[in-house]
Design a protein around this motif. Structure first.
Motif, PDB file in Angstrom:
ATOM      1  N   ILE A  17       0.824  -1.317  -0.209  1.00 17.79           N
ATOM      2  CA  ILE A  17      -0.100  -0.086   0.013  1.00 17.79           C
ATOM      3  C   ILE A  17       0.846   1.132  -0.076  1.00 17.79           C
ATOM      4  N   ASN A  18       1.946   1.297   0.860  1.00 11.22           N
ATOM      5  CA  ASN A  18       2.827   2.421   0.933  1.00 11.22           C
ATOM      6  C   ASN A  18       3.563   2.372  -0.685  1.00 11.22           C
TER       7      ASN A  18
ATOM      8  N   ASP B 147       0.929   4.191  -3.061  1.00 10.17           N
ATOM      9  CA  ASP B 147       0.814   5.424  -2.763  1.00 10.17           C
ATOM     10  C   ASP B 147       1.778   6.358  -3.370  1.00 10.17           C
TER      11      ASP B 147
ATOM     12  N   ARG C 181       1.414   6.393  -7.158  1.00 10.45           N
ATOM     13  CA  ARG C 181       0.379   7.230  -7.474  1.00 10.45           C
ATOM     14  C   ARG C 181       0.915   8.699  -7.374  1.00 10.45           C
ATOM     15  N   ILE C 182       1.515   9.127  -6.357  1.00  9.40           N
ATOM     16  CA  ILE C 182       1.595  10.375  -6.260  1.00  9.40           C
ATOM     17  C   ILE C 182       2.733  10.746  -7.133  1.00  9.40           C
TER      18      ILE C 182
END
Length: 411
Positions: A302-303, A306, A309-310
């Motif tokens: 998940i990290n 994220d 995605r950024i």
């Protein structure tokens, strides 16, 4: 202060036992609690005929039977994997005793206990084994005294403790070997190549005589399983009169035996349920560890997602900004003018490469049309043959042109 036997056990166990320190400490704890047990190195013969020199803790242990303390001779053999595996326990009767076969002792004197069957290295030890052994022997003595030679046996056998006319052996308690099917294969009665140290004898040789051993000249005063009959009692039996105390003792004995059997059954059932619960607990712990590992991996993923995605959002913003700038500078761009090469050789390479890629796409779509039955096989082969020939020629031109321009070969 170190134990006097510590140096002896250290020298005998070093290099022979898998865990010599743990095995030595367990043996020292036992002989510290039971002073009559002495260590020695003797040869043990297994069922398959093989033999090994093992540490043997031999001597007597005190057992209280019907209010009288008897010293039962036993021998505990420590296997090379001790304390990971249970010891091999035997009853070793003297010349004045005989093994009494029962639920926990076979005809060879081998001792079977649930404590040995469910042996766990961290929670079980030799002291606990001997304590359980003494508790079991207090209910069912493993030996009894032999009658004196040349003397007819009395109506009731003299006890060591006395061999009573109990339901055993019989259908209620048949002789049996290991109490559970997962018990290790029983080994034969141990034989030794060295002379065994003498047990207590009536003459006083060897160990000092113990109070629990019946002496040949004291058979009349040895405590019997039943109270001795007096003349009045014999007269009462003739008159078929039974005292209330005898009836009460008989009823109490019967109730006591029944309660003991029920308690043993309940204890066995509780041990079985405890084993099942321990197994379930271990499985749940393993499952919990797996779930924790999965949760950690998911958190890391998940990290990472994220962060990606950024980064993608930033790249998207940059591309959008660049597109807006290009549209503001020039809305009508001629692609041919933008891609036009500066020299004839480069122009030939670009043109030939564009044509070759167009032929590649044409062959691809022809194959798709063949799969969808839009064209037949003959038409497909005809066009593919012609297109492949053109593609080969174009690749040869590209290769020659790149060589002339000093570029590396791409085919």
């Amino acid at each position: 202060m170190p134990h006097p036997m510590e140096a002896y056990l250290r020298s005998q166990m070093q290099g022979k036992y898998n865990q010599p320190d743990a095995a030595r400490q367990d043996a020292l704890n036992l002989i510290s609690h039971y002073k009559d047990l002495k260590p020695s190195i003797e040869r043990f013969i297994f069922n398959d005929g093989s033999s090994k020199n093992l540490v043997c803790l031999k001597g007597t242990i005190p057992v209280v039977y019907k209010g009288t303390t008897y010293n039962i001779p036993v021998a505990l053999w420590l296997q090379e994997a001790h304390p990971q595996v249970p010891p091999l326990c035997f009853v070793q009767p003297t010349s004045t005793m005989q093994v009494r076969q029962g639920k926990h002792v076979d005809s060879n004197g081998r001792i079977y206990l649930p404590y040995l069957t469910d042996w766990r290295p961290r929670s079980h030890n030799l002291v606990g084994c001997v304590q359980v052994m003494a508790a079991v022997f207090s209910e069912e003595p493993p030996v009894f005294a032999k009658p004196a030679p040349g003397r007819p046996p009395p109506p009731q056998a003299q006890p060591y403790p006395a061999q009573q006319r109990t339901p055993y052996p019989g259908q209620a308690f048949p002789p049996q070997g290991p109490p559970t099917t997962n018990y290790r294969a029983p080994t034969p009665y141990p034989t030794t190549t060295t002379q065994q140290p003498p047990y207590p004898s009536p003459t006083g040789t060897g160990y000092p005589p113990y109070s629990g051993y019946p002496q040949p000249n004291q058979m009349s005063v040895i405590p019997t399983a039943y109270p001795p009959q007096s003349q009045a009692g014999m007269q009462q039996s003739k008159d078929t009169k039974i005292e209330d105390s005898m009836i009460k003792a008989s009823l109490l004995s019967a109730v006591n035996e029944k309660l003991k059997r029920r308690l043993k059954d309940t204890l066995a059932q509780a041990e079985s349920e405890t084993q099942a619960l321990r197994k379930t607990e271990s499985e749940l712990k393993v499952g919990q560890e797996k779930i924790d590992g999965i949760l950690k991996r998911l958190e890391l993923e998940i990290n990472d997602a994220d962060a990606n995605r950024i980064m993608l959002q930033q790249r998207n913003d940059e591309l959008t900004s660049e597109i807006d700038k290009l549209q503001q500078k020039q809305d009508n761009l001629d692609v041919d003018d933008v891609v036009m090469a500066t020299t004839p050789v480069y122009r030939q390479i670009v043109t030939s490469f564009a044509e070759e890629q167009a032929l590649e796409d044409t062959i691809y779509y022809l194959s798709e049309a063949l799969h969808k039955d839009v064209v037949d096989v003959d038409t497909f082969l005809k066009h593919v043959r012609a297109l492949s020939r053109q593609q080969f020629m174009l690749r040869a031109v590209i290769q020659k042109a790149r060589k002339s321009a000093g570029l590396a070969n791409v085919y």
